[in-house]
Design a protein around this motif. Structure first.
Motif, PDB file in Angstrom:
ATOM      1  N   ALA A  51       0.839  -1.193   0.000  1.00  0.00           N
ATOM      2  CA  ALA A  51       0.000   0.000   0.000  1.00  0.00           C
ATOM      3  C   ALA A  51       0.878   1.248   0.000  1.00  0.00           C
ATOM      4  CB  ALA A  51      -0.901   0.004   1.231  1.00  0.00           C
ATOM      5  N   PHE A  52       0.395   2.303  -0.630  1.00  0.00           N
ATOM      6  CA  PHE A  52       1.145   3.539  -0.771  1.00  0.00           C
ATOM      7  C   PHE A  52       0.369   4.720  -0.211  1.00  0.00           C
ATOM      8  CE2 PHE A  52       2.320   0.681  -4.183  1.00  0.00           C
ATOM      9  CZ  PHE A  52       3.705   0.692  -4.109  1.00  0.00           C
ATOM     10  N   GLY A  53       1.090   5.771   0.171  1.00  0.00           N
ATOM     11  CA  GLY A  53       0.469   6.999   0.629  1.00  0.00           C
ATOM     12  C   GLY A  53       1.461   8.133   0.659  1.00  0.00           C
ATOM     13  N   ALA A  54       0.950   9.344   0.631  1.00  0.00           N
ATOM     14  CA  ALA A  54       1.808  10.526   0.704  1.00  0.00           C
ATOM     15  C   ALA A  54       2.349  10.728   2.111  1.00  0.00           C
ATOM     16  CB  ALA A  54       1.034  11.757   0.243  1.00  0.00           C
ATOM     17  N   THR A  55       1.633  10.192   3.102  1.00  0.00           N
ATOM     18  CA  THR A  55       2.079  10.264   4.497  1.00  0.00           C
ATOM     19  C   THR A  55       2.107   8.847   5.067  1.00  0.00           C
ATOM     20  OG1 THR A  55      -0.144  10.445   5.438  1.00  0.00           O
ATOM     21  CG2 THR A  55       0.946  12.523   4.789  1.00  0.00           C
ATOM     22  N   ILE A  56       2.744   8.710   6.229  1.00  0.00           N
ATOM     23  CA  ILE A  56       2.780   7.412   6.898  1.00  0.00           C
ATOM     24  C   ILE A  56       1.356   6.936   7.180  1.00  0.00           C
ATOM     25  CG2 ILE A  56       3.424   6.233   9.041  1.00  0.00           C
ATOM     26  CD1 ILE A  56       5.942   8.051   9.082  1.00  0.00           C
ATOM     27  N   ALA A  57       0.544   7.822   7.753  1.00  0.00           N
ATOM     28  CA  ALA A  57      -0.822   7.448   8.118  1.00  0.00           C
ATOM     29  C   ALA A  57      -1.635   7.031   6.896  1.00  0.00           C
ATOM     30  CB  ALA A  57      -1.507   8.595   8.857  1.00  0.00           C
ATOM     31  N   GLU A  58      -1.473   7.705   5.765  1.00  0.00           N
ATOM     32  CA  GLU A  58      -2.209   7.340   4.549  1.00  0.00           C
ATOM     33  C   GLU A  58      -1.780   5.968   4.036  1.00  0.00           C
ATOM     34  OE1 GLU A  58      -1.833  10.303   1.513  1.00  0.00           O
ATOM     35  OE2 GLU A  58      -2.880  11.821   2.674  1.00  0.00           O
ATOM     36  N   ALA A  59      -0.487   5.695   4.056  1.00  0.00           N
ATOM     37  CA  ALA A  59       0.004   4.397   3.581  1.00  0.00           C
ATOM     38  C   ALA A  59      -0.490   3.266   4.478  1.00  0.00           C
ATOM     39  CB  ALA A  59       1.533   4.407   3.510  1.00  0.00           C
ATOM     40  N   VAL A  60      -0.451   3.472   5.795  1.00  0.00           N
ATOM     41  CA  VAL A  60      -0.908   2.433   6.723  1.00  0.00           C
ATOM     42  C   VAL A  60      -2.418   2.245   6.607  1.00  0.00           C
ATOM     43  CG1 VAL A  60      -1.098   1.767   9.151  1.00  0.00           C
ATOM     44  CG2 VAL A  60       1.034   2.741   8.296  1.00  0.00           C
ATOM     45  N   GLU A  61      -3.162   3.320   6.444  1.00  0.00           N
ATOM     46  CA  GLU A  61      -4.621   3.204   6.280  1.00  0.00           C
ATOM     47  C   GLU A  61      -4.953   2.406   5.018  1.00  0.00           C
ATOM     48  OE1 GLU A  61      -8.527   3.181   6.923  1.00  0.00           O
ATOM     49  OE2 GLU A  61      -7.046   3.883   8.360  1.00  0.00           O
ATOM     50  N   ALA A  62      -4.206   2.630   3.947  1.00  0.00           N
ATOM     51  CA  ALA A  62      -4.422   1.854   2.718  1.00  0.00           C
ATOM     52  C   ALA A  62      -4.114   0.373   2.959  1.00  0.00           C
ATOM     53  CB  ALA A  62      -3.563   2.412   1.586  1.00  0.00           C
ATOM     54  N   ALA A  63      -3.063   0.086   3.725  1.00  0.00           N
ATOM     55  CA  ALA A  63      -2.730  -1.301   4.048  1.00  0.00           C
ATOM     56  C   ALA A  63      -3.818  -1.927   4.923  1.00  0.00           C
ATOM     57  CB  ALA A  63      -1.375  -1.370   4.755  1.00  0.00           C
ATOM     58  N   ARG A  64      -4.318  -1.163   5.873  1.00  0.00           N
ATOM     59  CA  ARG A  64      -5.378  -1.673   6.744  1.00  0.00           C
ATOM     60  C   ARG A  64      -6.645  -1.975   5.944  1.00  0.00           C
ATOM     61  NH1 ARG A  64      -8.526   1.173  11.731  1.00  0.00           N
ATOM     62  NH2 ARG A  64      -9.381   2.341  10.006  1.00  0.00           N
ATOM     63  N   THR A  65      -6.943  -1.150   4.972  1.00  0.00           N
ATOM     64  CA  THR A  65      -8.097  -1.397   4.109  1.00  0.00           C
ATOM     65  C   THR A  65      -7.919  -2.719   3.364  1.00  0.00           C
ATOM     66  OG1 THR A  65      -8.530   0.966   3.860  1.00  0.00           O
ATOM     67  CG2 THR A  65      -9.440  -0.491   2.162  1.00  0.00           C
ATOM     68  N   GLY A  66      -6.722  -2.953   2.836  1.00  0.00           N
ATOM     69  CA  GLY A  66      -6.448  -4.223   2.165  1.00  0.00           C
ATOM     70  C   GLY A  66      -6.542  -5.398   3.115  1.00  0.00           C
ATOM     71  N   TRP A  67      -6.067  -5.225   4.349  1.00  0.00           N
ATOM     72  CA  TRP A  67      -6.128  -6.257   5.393  1.00  0.00           C
ATOM     73  C   TRP A  67      -7.582  -6.624   5.671  1.00  0.00           C
ATOM     74  CZ3 TRP A  67      -2.354  -8.572   8.572  1.00  0.00           C
ATOM     75  CH2 TRP A  67      -2.809  -9.156   9.747  1.00  0.00           C
ATOM     76  N   GLU A  68      -8.425  -5.609   5.815  1.00  0.00           N
ATOM     77  CA  GLU A  68      -9.844  -5.853   6.111  1.00  0.00           C
ATOM     78  C   GLU A  68     -10.544  -6.540   4.944  1.00  0.00           C
ATOM     79  OE1 GLU A  68     -11.248  -2.002   7.308  1.00  0.00           O
ATOM     80  OE2 GLU A  68     -10.370  -2.210   9.307  1.00  0.00           O
ATOM     81  N   GLU A  69     -10.158  -6.224   3.701  1.00  0.00           N
ATOM     82  CA  GLU A  69     -10.751  -6.890   2.537  1.00  0.00           C
ATOM     83  C   GLU A  69     -10.428  -8.377   2.534  1.00  0.00           C
ATOM     84  OE1 GLU A  69      -9.762  -4.877  -1.084  1.00  0.00           O
ATOM     85  OE2 GLU A  69     -10.605  -2.985  -0.374  1.00  0.00           O
ATOM     86  N   VAL A  70      -9.222  -8.737   2.957  1.00  0.00           N
ATOM     87  CA  VAL A  70      -8.838 -10.150   3.022  1.00  0.00           C
ATOM     88  C   VAL A  70      -9.746 -10.901   3.983  1.00  0.00           C
ATOM     89  CG1 VAL A  70      -7.016 -11.732   3.791  1.00  0.00           C
ATOM     90  CG2 VAL A  70      -6.445  -9.777   2.345  1.00  0.00           C
ATOM     91  N   TRP A  71     -10.118 -10.261   5.083  1.00  0.00           N
ATOM     92  CA  TRP A  71     -10.878 -10.945   6.139  1.00  0.00           C
ATOM     93  C   TRP A  71     -12.380 -10.854   5.961  1.00  0.00           C
ATOM     94  CZ3 TRP A  71      -8.734 -14.516   8.808  1.00  0.00           C
ATOM     95  CH2 TRP A  71      -7.339 -14.492   8.957  1.00  0.00           C
ATOM     96  N   ARG A  72     -12.874 -10.204   4.913  1.00  0.00           N
ATOM     97  CA  ARG A  72     -14.323 -10.165   4.668  1.00  0.00           C
ATOM     98  C   ARG A  72     -14.820 -11.461   4.142  1.00  0.00           C
ATOM     99  NH1 ARG A  72     -15.497  -4.277   2.215  1.00  0.00           N
ATOM    100  NH2 ARG A  72     -13.860  -3.445   3.435  1.00  0.00           N
TER     101      ARG A  72
END
Length: 72
Positions: A51-72
């Protein structure tokens, strides 16, 4: 839900076993990437999330979104 601070995002990422990478850009700006492997309910490796982002928080939030999609 309010946006995460960088420290909150880093705490979640470390707990999930992720890695943060920073890529310097020309002209002084930077972009961040988070590499995270989700656990799997089957034998073998989990899914790799990048996951990518302009800030640390944006990149981690994008990764968390991907993590949650895996577990749906």
């Amino acid at each position: 839900m309010r946006p995460w601070t960088d420290e909150e995002a880093l705490t979640w990422m470390r707990t999930a076993g992720g890695q943060l990478h920073r890529r310097p850009e020309p002209c002084g700006s930077s972009s961040f990437a988070v590499l995270l492997r989700s656990p799997s309910d089957r034998p073998g490796p989990g899914r790799l999330i990048l996951a990518f982002g302009a800030t640390i928080a944006e990149a981690v939030e994008a990764a968390r979104t991907g993590w949650e999609e895996v577990w749906r």
